[in-house]
Motif scaffolding. Sequence first.
Motif, PDB file in Angstrom:
ATOM      1  N   SER A  99       3.852  23.586  -5.899  1.00  0.00           N
ATOM      2  CA  SER A  99       2.558  22.910  -5.920  1.00  0.00           C
ATOM      3  C   SER A  99       1.438  23.891  -5.551  1.00  0.00           C
ATOM      4  N   ASN A 155      -2.602   9.039  -3.501  1.00  0.00           N
ATOM      5  CA  ASN A 155      -1.516   9.585  -4.303  1.00  0.00           C
ATOM      6  C   ASN A 155      -0.757   8.456  -4.987  1.00  0.00           C
ATOM      7  N   CYS A 156       0.061   8.824  -5.947  1.00  0.00           N
ATOM      8  CA  CYS A 156       0.803   7.824  -6.704  1.00  0.00           C
ATOM      9  C   CYS A 156       1.853   7.103  -5.858  1.00  0.00           C
ATOM     10  N   ASP A 157       2.294   7.735  -4.766  1.00  0.00           N
ATOM     11  CA  ASP A 157       3.289   7.094  -3.911  1.00  0.00           C
ATOM     12  C   ASP A 157       2.648   6.204  -2.850  1.00  0.00           C
ATOM     13  N   GLU A 160      -2.214   8.906   1.160  1.00  0.00           N
ATOM     14  CA  GLU A 160      -3.550   9.427   0.915  1.00  0.00           C
ATOM     15  C   GLU A 160      -3.682  10.845   1.455  1.00  0.00           C
ATOM     16  N   ASN A 161      -4.424  11.669   0.742  1.00  0.00           N
ATOM     17  CA  ASN A 161      -4.764  13.005   1.214  1.00  0.00           C
ATOM     18  C   ASN A 161      -6.264  13.085   1.451  1.00  0.00           C
ATOM     19  N   ASP A 195       5.164  13.868 -13.630  1.00  0.00           N
ATOM     20  CA  ASP A 195       4.360  14.268 -12.467  1.00  0.00           C
ATOM     21  C   ASP A 195       2.970  13.656 -12.596  1.00  0.00           C
ATOM     22  N   ASN A 196       2.677  12.686 -11.729  1.00  0.00           N
ATOM     23  CA  ASN A 196       1.384  12.010 -11.779  1.00  0.00           C
ATOM     24  C   ASN A 196       0.350  12.637 -10.848  1.00  0.00           C
ATOM     25  N   ASP A 197       0.755  13.635 -10.077  1.00  0.00           N
ATOM     26  CA  ASP A 197      -0.166  14.296  -9.159  1.00  0.00           C
ATOM     27  C   ASP A 197      -0.741  15.579  -9.763  1.00  0.00           C
ATOM     28  N   HIS A 226       6.597  14.907  -9.126  1.00  0.00           N
ATOM     29  CA  HIS A 226       5.977  16.107  -8.576  1.00  0.00           C
ATOM     30  C   HIS A 226       6.872  16.872  -7.612  1.00  0.00           C
ATOM     31  N   ARG A 227       7.689  16.188  -6.839  1.00  0.00           N
ATOM     32  CA  ARG A 227       8.366  16.847  -5.727  1.00  0.00           C
ATOM     33  C   ARG A 227       9.524  17.759  -6.141  1.00  0.00           C
TER      34      ARG A 227
END
Length: 246
Positions: A99, A155-157, A160-161, A195-197, A226-227
Amino acid sequence: MANYIDTPNGNTIAYNQLIGKKTGIVFLSGFKSDMKGNKALHIEEWAKDNDHSFLRFDYSGHGESSGEINNKCFSDWYMDAEFLINKLTKGKQILIGSSMGGWIMLMLAKNLQKKVFGMIGLAPAPDFPKLLIWDKMNVDQRRSLIKNRRISISNCDGSENIFSYKLIKDSFKNLVLSENLYFDGPIYLYHGMADNDVPYTLSINIMKNIVGTQNVNLLLDKDAGHRLSETKQIKNIIDIIEKMTK
């Protein structure tokens, strides 16, 4: 148990290192991730079994390292990585960037070519504050960010960032996709199409920007997010490392 090293910038960085006889590997984690992630630990185990040196560490403001993440930005984390690689490793290294670590990886290849044997990008996210945050904001959102000095992105999960204005502003002086990047070693990019991020098109753009080598490989995983931390995905990562080290 982690080791600690003080940097010239006043940070205390936590790290773990294996010393082996074969080419060194450096794992560069993502934003708000640390050196104890699933990918880093599995790669370390492989490195130990195959007699490769291996380095993983926490950026300042992350994990066990000093500092507050909201007071740090990309320049800080890049300088952490450059200092540790110069100070702790010998010879050329294989960089594995996850990432945001993929952004740091590309910057190291640009500025520290004598230390880089090859690169493996795992859902790499170069220039993400500009491309994935700033460029997608409307005028009112940008004004709000500048006024409040930060913005919260979901985030999609469901998590929050929080991204500071300092982080986003700092990213503009560290862009790597705004021009071609010369590199003459092997490159592997692994990205999930689910990957949605960080969209997998970013890895395609990296490929387009690399000049100097024909050995650029892209693995797209249709169902991966993403992970890239599931058992099958870890196996794919190890397979990539084995291809590069052969």
